[in-house]
Every structure is written in C-alpha cells, then in structure tokens.
Design a protein around this motif. Sequence first.
Motif, PDB file in Angstrom:
ATOM      1  N   THR A 111       7.015  68.574  22.229  1.00 10.39           N
ATOM      2  CA  THR A 111       8.070  67.944  21.429  1.00 10.39           C
ATOM      3  C   THR A 111       8.645  66.776  22.211  1.00 10.39           C
ATOM      4  OG1 THR A 111       8.638  70.027  20.342  1.00 10.39           O
ATOM      5  CG2 THR A 111      10.282  68.281  20.276  1.00 10.39           C
ATOM      6  N   ARG A 142      -0.437  69.494  16.954  1.00 13.29           N
ATOM      7  CA  ARG A 142       0.914  69.982  16.637  1.00 13.29           C
ATOM      8  C   ARG A 142       1.988  69.343  17.524  1.00 13.29           C
ATOM      9  NH1 ARG A 142      -2.659  73.839  16.939  1.00 13.29           N
ATOM     10  NH2 ARG A 142      -1.987  74.409  19.030  1.00 13.29           N
ATOM     11  N   MET A 179       4.603  72.070  12.069  1.00  9.82           N
ATOM     12  CA  MET A 179       5.389  72.031  13.305  1.00  9.82           C
ATOM     13  C   MET A 179       6.771  71.438  13.054  1.00  9.82           C
ATOM     14  SD  MET A 179       5.717  72.664  16.464  1.00  9.82           S
ATOM     15  CE  MET A 179       4.094  73.073  17.087  1.00  9.82           C
ATOM     16  N   ARG A 222       0.871  71.918  27.835  1.00  8.10           N
ATOM     17  CA  ARG A 222       1.185  72.499  26.530  1.00  8.10           C
ATOM     18  C   ARG A 222       2.664  72.879  26.437  1.00  8.10           C
ATOM     19  NH1 ARG A 222      -2.997  74.837  23.560  1.00  8.10           N
ATOM     20  NH2 ARG A 222      -1.533  76.463  22.887  1.00  8.10           N
ATOM     21  N   ASN A 223       3.235  72.725  25.235  1.00  8.22           N
ATOM     22  CA  ASN A 223       4.590  73.198  24.935  1.00  8.22           C
ATOM     23  C   ASN A 223       5.654  72.586  25.850  1.00  8.22           C
ATOM     24  OD1 ASN A 223       6.209  74.749  23.223  1.00  8.22           O
ATOM     25  ND2 ASN A 223       6.355  76.398  24.711  1.00  8.22           N
ATOM     26  N   GLU A 245      -1.063  70.773  10.225  1.00  8.87           N
ATOM     27  CA  GLU A 245      -0.480  71.343  11.443  1.00  8.87           C
ATOM     28  C   GLU A 245       0.766  70.570  11.867  1.00  8.87           C
ATOM     29  OE1 GLU A 245      -4.436  73.189  13.682  1.00  8.87           O
ATOM     30  OE2 GLU A 245      -3.589  71.285  14.342  1.00  8.87           O
ATOM     31  N   ASP A 288      -0.965  70.167  23.547  1.00 11.03           N
ATOM     32  CA  ASP A 288      -0.642  70.807  22.272  1.00 11.03           C
ATOM     33  C   ASP A 288       0.798  71.326  22.264  1.00 11.03           C
ATOM     34  OD1 ASP A 288      -3.301  70.379  21.687  1.00 11.03           O
ATOM     35  OD2 ASP A 288      -3.910  72.467  22.025  1.00 11.03           O
ATOM     36  N   ASP A 289       1.413  71.271  21.081  1.00 15.15           N
ATOM     37  CA  ASP A 289       2.732  71.880  20.821  1.00 15.15           C
ATOM     38  C   ASP A 289       3.872  71.240  21.607  1.00 15.15           C
ATOM     39  OD1 ASP A 289       1.632  74.035  19.109  1.00 15.15           O
ATOM     40  OD2 ASP A 289       0.722  74.724  20.978  1.00 15.15           O
TER      41      ASP A 289
END
Length: 248
Positions: free
Chosen positions: A99, A77, A11, A122-123, A7, A96-97
């Motif tokens: 950056t 991720r 990503m 998240r994100n 994962e 999660d997700d």
Amino acid sequence: MFKRLREDIAMVLERDPAARSTWEVLTLYPGVHALALHRLANSLWLTNFKWSGRWVSQFARFLTGIEIHPGATMGRRVFIDHGMGVVIGETAEVGDDCTIYQGVTLGGTTLNKGKRHPSLGRNVTVGAGAKVLGPFTVGDGATIGSNAVVVKEVPAGATVVGIPGRVIGGTADKKGVFVPYGVCDEIVEPVEPTLAPETTAHVKDIDHRIDEVMSQLDELQEKFDEQQLANDAKESVDAGVNVRSVKS
C-alpha cells in the motif's frame, strides 16, 4: 489483464472504507487507473518499444498525478491510495499487497544506469509523503511512517519513522492486520530513545517546575488585580469624601 484488474479493485474495497462499490473504484480511483496503464507501458518497455512505453506512462501521469516509470516492476494487488504526487523510479520493485499513499517517492540517489531504486517486499505500507531512496530492500510486512526519509535497508516487519528513518519497532502488519498510513500504537518519538534516561527525566522535571511557576504567577496576578481594584475603589471613596468636605 482482467484478473489483475479485479484483484486491484478487490484490494481497494478491502483497504479503503470510503470505497462503496466496484463501479466507483473502477471509474473514480486514480491508483487503479495508474496501475492498469502501467501494465500496458511496462509491456511496451519490455518488448523494446521504449518511447511508446514512456508515452503511455506520461499519459497516465497527466491523467492520475501518479508517475510510474514503465521499467518499474509492480506486484499484484498493489493499492495506491489517493496517489497524487507518487513517483516510482525505473528500477524500483514493489511487491504483492503493498500500500502506497500520496506523495511517496521511490527514488534513486546515483546516476548509474544499473539498479538505483528501492525494492519493497510483500505487504509493505509506505505512509504519505515518505521518501525511500536508494537500491536497497524494504523487508516483507515493513511500515514506513508518513514523511519518513529512508536511505538504508529496512528489516522485515519493522516500523521506520523520522528523518533520517529510524527503526523503532515492529508493526501490527506482522499479525496480518493492515494499518492505514502505517500508524500504530508502537510508534513513539524517535529522538527520545536516543537520549540518556537521566536527561529525559531532567527535561520532564524542568517542564513540571515551569508549569508550577507559571501557575503561581497566575495566582499572584489575580491577587494583584484584586488589590488594585480595592485600592482604586478606596481612592474613589476618599475623593468623594474630600469633595463633600470642601462644599460644606
């Protein structure tokens, strides 16, 4: 463990156009290495092998330049891009997700033993050099601009820039579009909206007038230089006439 690693690699391939292959990401991306080692350090930490967990995290720091405390909670991720100088504290939580770019600090502002580091939803995208400090939540899909210093809660989907961090609007992430470094068209000068419209208009008018004055001064300088050259030429001609008159 291998599923999480796959994962992480997927990503990176999705969010970094410089990544060309799975092998390249697996062998050359420090963010992937740091996350893999953190999972080992975290498992040791949670089973009460505290020193061993810290040792693994310090080895990861030496190897990658990324410091993740073994007590921190990292989601699936997560993409740590470049990564050098990233610091993630003991009670930080990363959803999660997310950056995270180089030079980011998820830090604490108290000496209390309890929750003292931020929680990212998240994100979330955290731009290069940003500092997120304190035990508050950054909502899902939020964007922290590069070099921002954030010390209070961030609503879901918000964009935060400046020092101290100010919410200036939404982000394209709400539409499911990843925005590198958290840069988008909605980012504007964070100080300008706080000024009265009349003040902003007056400052712009002054700038325009100064530009006009400088343009006129340049024109006058050109005319002065031309006149000075004409005068010098006339003086040279007169001097030559006088010399010939004396010789005669």
